[in-house]
Scaffold this motif. Structure first.
Motif, PDB file in Angstrom:
ATOM      1  N   ASP A   7       6.819  13.749   8.082  1.00 36.27           N
ATOM      2  CA  ASP A   7       5.656  13.744   8.978  1.00 36.27           C
ATOM      3  C   ASP A   7       4.475  14.465   8.337  1.00 36.27           C
ATOM      4  O   ASP A   7       3.331  14.031   8.438  1.00 36.27           O
ATOM      5  CB  ASP A   7       5.995  14.387  10.320  1.00 36.27           C
ATOM      6  N   PHE A   8       4.758  15.584   7.669  1.00 33.05           N
ATOM      7  CA  PHE A   8       3.706  16.333   6.978  1.00 33.05           C
ATOM      8  C   PHE A   8       3.082  15.486   5.866  1.00 33.05           C
ATOM      9  O   PHE A   8       1.852  15.427   5.736  1.00 33.05           O
ATOM     10  CB  PHE A   8       4.277  17.638   6.400  1.00 33.05           C
ATOM     11  N   LEU A   9       3.919  14.828   5.067  1.00 37.16           N
ATOM     12  CA  LEU A   9       3.402  13.975   3.993  1.00 37.16           C
ATOM     13  C   LEU A   9       2.545  12.851   4.561  1.00 37.16           C
ATOM     14  O   LEU A   9       1.490  12.521   4.002  1.00 37.16           O
ATOM     15  CB  LEU A   9       4.544  13.395   3.159  1.00 37.16           C
ATOM     16  N   ASN A  10       2.984  12.280   5.668  1.00 35.00           N
ATOM     17  CA  ASN A  10       2.202  11.230   6.321  1.00 35.00           C
ATOM     18  C   ASN A  10       0.830  11.773   6.721  1.00 35.00           C
ATOM     19  O   ASN A  10      -0.194  11.131   6.483  1.00 35.00           O
ATOM     20  CB  ASN A  10       2.947  10.692   7.540  1.00 35.00           C
ATOM     21  N   MET A  11       0.802  12.976   7.318  1.00 34.64           N
ATOM     22  CA  MET A  11      -0.460  13.579   7.727  1.00 34.64           C
ATOM     23  C   MET A  11      -1.368  13.801   6.516  1.00 34.64           C
ATOM     24  O   MET A  11      -2.565  13.502   6.547  1.00 34.64           O
ATOM     25  CB  MET A  11      -0.211  14.915   8.431  1.00 34.64           C
ATOM     26  N   MET A  12      -0.798  14.305   5.429  1.00 35.95           N
ATOM     27  CA  MET A  12      -1.612  14.579   4.239  1.00 35.95           C
ATOM     28  C   MET A  12      -2.133  13.292   3.600  1.00 35.95           C
ATOM     29  O   MET A  12      -3.259  13.262   3.087  1.00 35.95           O
ATOM     30  CB  MET A  12      -0.815  15.402   3.231  1.00 35.95           C
ATOM     31  N   LEU A  13      -1.355  12.222   3.633  1.00 34.65           N
ATOM     32  CA  LEU A  13      -1.846  10.947   3.112  1.00 34.65           C
ATOM     33  C   LEU A  13      -2.956  10.385   3.995  1.00 34.65           C
ATOM     34  O   LEU A  13      -3.911   9.784   3.504  1.00 34.65           O
ATOM     35  CB  LEU A  13      -0.705   9.949   2.958  1.00 34.65           C
ATOM     36  N   GLU A  14      -2.838  10.594   5.306  1.00 36.23           N
ATOM     37  CA  GLU A  14      -3.915  10.193   6.208  1.00 36.23           C
ATOM     38  C   GLU A  14      -5.163  11.035   5.937  1.00 36.23           C
ATOM     39  O   GLU A  14      -6.279  10.533   5.989  1.00 36.23           O
ATOM     40  CB  GLU A  14      -3.492  10.309   7.671  1.00 36.23           C
ATOM     41  N   ARG A  15      -4.978  12.305   5.634  1.00 33.49           N
ATOM     42  CA  ARG A  15      -6.117  13.162   5.288  1.00 33.49           C
ATOM     43  C   ARG A  15      -6.761  12.701   3.995  1.00 33.49           C
ATOM     44  O   ARG A  15      -7.978  12.744   3.840  1.00 33.49           O
ATOM     45  CB  ARG A  15      -5.684  14.622   5.163  1.00 33.49           C
ATOM     46  N   VAL A  19       0.869  -1.176   0.000  1.00 36.38           N
ATOM     47  CA  VAL A  19       0.000   0.000   0.000  1.00 36.38           C
ATOM     48  C   VAL A  19       0.907   1.228   0.000  1.00 36.38           C
ATOM     49  O   VAL A  19       1.777   1.359   0.861  1.00 36.38           O
ATOM     50  CB  VAL A  19      -0.902   0.000   1.243  1.00 36.38           C
ATOM     51  N   PHE A  20       0.695   2.138  -0.942  1.00 32.98           N
ATOM     52  CA  PHE A  20       1.559   3.310  -1.069  1.00 32.98           C
ATOM     53  C   PHE A  20       0.908   4.576  -0.511  1.00 32.98           C
ATOM     54  O   PHE A  20       1.370   5.662  -0.740  1.00 32.98           O
ATOM     55  CB  PHE A  20       1.962   3.516  -2.531  1.00 32.98           C
ATOM     56  N   HIS A  21      -0.187   4.403   0.235  1.00 38.91           N
ATOM     57  CA  HIS A  21      -0.854   5.549   0.837  1.00 38.91           C
ATOM     58  C   HIS A  21      -0.250   5.929   2.177  1.00 38.91           C
ATOM     59  O   HIS A  21      -0.708   6.877   2.807  1.00 38.91           O
ATOM     60  CB  HIS A  21      -2.342   5.246   1.037  1.00 38.91           C
ATOM     61  N   ASP A  22       0.710   5.189   2.628  1.00 31.03           N
ATOM     62  CA  ASP A  22       1.292   5.413   3.952  1.00 31.03           C
ATOM     63  C   ASP A  22       2.812   5.358   3.810  1.00 31.03           C
ATOM     64  O   ASP A  22       3.384   4.291   3.644  1.00 31.03           O
ATOM     65  CB  ASP A  22       0.789   4.332   4.914  1.00 31.03           C
ATOM     66  N   ILE A  23       3.472   6.535   3.901  1.00 27.32           N
ATOM     67  CA  ILE A  23       4.919   6.550   3.677  1.00 27.32           C
ATOM     68  C   ILE A  23       5.703   5.918   4.822  1.00 27.32           C
ATOM     69  O   ILE A  23       6.887   5.690   4.686  1.00 27.32           O
ATOM     70  CB  ILE A  23       5.444   7.968   3.391  1.00 27.32           C
TER      71      ILE A  23
END
Length: 140
Positions: free
Chosen positions: A43-51, A13-17
């Protein structure tokens, strides 16, 4: 690739770095999408992917998963998340870095062959010229 590696890569799964997917791609292909990206931006990219997950599956309403996994302490479960201009600009300025990393590492594996590029440019030049029946393009 061997069938076991193909099967393993198809399940990633590539939605979670922070998932094993990024490490698997790095190990299997020596492609490092996060090269040059600092921890704060990761961390920011992780947050945006979670969003992205929240927007896609919850209509923008934060859930427990988002609260636990995003590192974002501004929202609680049940809150409607609204994006800021600052986040949009930061994301849009970060994504080209990931794309460039992918392109650079890909072309290290598969070097660019120049003749198809030249052939394409030549054909496009001829098409552009023939569209105006051999005349120069009008001034714009």
């Amino acid at each position: 690739m061997k069938p076991a590696r193909v099967k393993r890569l198809r399940r990633l799964v590539f939605h979670d770095i922070k998932s094993p997917a990024f490490n698997e791609v790095k190990a299997a292909f020596e492609v490092d999408l996060l090269k040059g990206i600092d921890g704060q931006t990761t961390d920011f990219l992780n947050m945006m992917l979670e969003r992205r997950h929240v927007y896609e599956h919850n209509g923008g309403v934060a859930d427990d998963r988002y609260v636990e996994r995003s590192g974002d302490n501004l929202w609680r479960s049940g809150d409607l998340i609204r994006e800021t201009d600052q986040n949009a600009h930061k994301l849009l300025s970060t994504l080209p870095i990931l794309a460039q990393n992918l392109q650079d590492d890909f072309h290290e594996i598969f070097p660019l062959t120049a003749w198809p590029v030249h052939y394409y440019e030549e054909r496009m030049g001829k098409r552009k010229q023939s569209a105006w029946f051999g005349k120069e393009e009008p001034a714009t």
